[in-house]
Design an enzyme around this catalytic site. Sequence first.
Site, PDB file in Angstrom:
ATOM      1  CB  CYS A   1      42.809  42.035  28.942  1.00 39.82           C
ATOM      2  SG  CYS A   1      41.262  41.972  28.117  1.00 39.82           S
TER       3      CYS A   1
ATOM      4  CB  CYS B   1      40.874  40.191  45.577  1.00 38.52           C
ATOM      5  SG  CYS B   1      38.981  39.327  45.094  1.00 38.52           S
TER       6      CYS B   1
HETATM    7  S1  SF4 Z   1      40.857  36.401  44.011  1.00 39.61           S
HETATM    8 FE1  SF4 Z   1      39.187  37.826  43.534  1.00 39.61          FE
HETATM    9  S2  SF4 Z   1      39.660  38.739  41.495  1.00 39.61           S
HETATM   10 FE2  SF4 Z   1      40.771  36.861  41.628  1.00 39.61          FE
HETATM   11  S3  SF4 Z   1      39.694  35.185  40.571  1.00 39.61           S
HETATM   12 FE3  SF4 Z   1      39.136  35.386  42.776  1.00 39.61          FE
HETATM   13  S4  SF4 Z   1      37.374  36.650  43.009  1.00 39.61           S
HETATM   14 FE4  SF4 Z   1      38.244  37.142  40.925  1.00 39.61          FE
END
Ligand code: SF4
Length: 508
Positions: free
Chosen positions: A8, A474
């Site tokens: 989104c 992440c």
């Molecule tokens: S970096 Fe983290 S939030 Fe982004 S796609 Fe990969 S697992 Fe999902």
Amino acid sequence: MGEAREECGIAAVSAPEKENAAYYLYKLLLQQQNRGQLSAGITSFNSKRKMLLNTWRNIGLVNEVFKSHNEKFFSGLMEKFSGEKGIGHVRYATFGGNEKAYAQPFERKHGRKWKWFSFGFNGNITNLPELKKRLEEHNYNFILGNDTELIMHYLARGCRGDSKPKAVDVFSGLHPELDGAYSISFVNAEGETVLARDPFGFKPLVFGEKDGLIAAASESAALESIGIEKFEPVRPGGLVEIGNGIEKKFFCKSSRKAHCMFEWVYFANIASEIEGVGIYSARYALGKELAKIETEKMGSEHVVVPVPDTAKPAADALAFSLGVPSKEGIIRNRFVGRTFIQGSKRSDRVKEKYAVNKTITKGKKLMVVEDSIVRGTTTKGLVNFLKETGKAKEVHVRVSCPPIRFPCFYGIDMSAFSELIAAHEKTADLKTVETKLSEKENEKIRNSIGADSLAYQSIEGLVKGIGLPENDLCMACINGKYPTPVGEKLKQSAWENYNKGEAKRAYE
Ligand code: SF4
């Protein structure tokens, strides 16, 4: 790439006197169409209207939902939904159905003004089943059963009682319960507008002000499109209240940041910046990093070909560093539209989405640059297309993101190991899964996509290219280190499903 999709994009506006927040919201959503093509909507607040909050939402692209081709309809809509403030939303579904009921903003009507609110949400709540069960035990009812409805119940719970709570208290009730990613825009029937971002700051959210116009959006490029050139991110765990001015607070503590690396690699609008890092410059830097590990010896037959549009900066940088041209050997069909995006089989999409430019590819050794490979079907289709129709002599695939070896539970459409071409073999112990592909694994993928060679970005190259500290990102889908406790648990259960041969996704 086109194989993984963001869930989104959100927006919020407080318009200057005599101006219409609805129109600004429409413009902000248009610039965030990349974040969701399934539905769009706005809620406006108008203190002079009986219907203090009013929501317009539907299935379709922004221009379809607002019928902007029909001037009379569009101006009537803008008039009907005119307001001082408001919020907006574009959606792609990783959870829930494709019906209008799932479109956002989500409005919750109530007789008391501060209990009547609407909100839009970007992210994914990883402990939805557990929290839903807990609320159901307390007699809460779920109609849709998705995380948006869950957040609505928590916000409503935070508003209960006879005295109006502070926004910070309402939102602080979310934090101890919810695990996952959430950026939220919120407005109530008193016109109080609030932005909130989870303690990890997974999803981007920026806000800014100019000449009395205050706005927020997932994409900074959207703010610039309405003239707001100075903006800042909502801090992880932070809350921004938009009243007569802007007030910044925290609704929870942030122990570490975990900005989704995929925003820079693929999702975000190329004209945006996140946490002060421009998307274009990060993608260009990723191309330079790819050049550092290139082993193919360049000659006069070599041409770099980007997979449009997201891989173009990386391809340009790779070509410049290697001293070979970067040319448009693959052309994207810009008019394919949503029917393709949501409809046809993944394997059929390549020829609907792209055309091959034979004048560039015929007889050449192509260095095809992809931003990332998730399932591999698009890349496989493209390699085949370039060889069969484009008559390329060789096709070498270079990927500006490291191999995606783990699912995402934070709102990106890849939540099962079985969906990932680079997932480790089933029998391995999850603890021993290497983030780097072995030569054998790389060879297997190369063979499966039909390329002459295949090379991925390294994790070090990715971090360097983005330019933020590794611990602020992440990267769970490439290194298996999930920033949240429930993310770690889901990894384990997703791995067990995968080993049992079940293609079950984390939310099924
Ligand atoms: S970096 Fe983290 S939030 Fe982004 S796609 Fe990969 S697992 Fe999902």
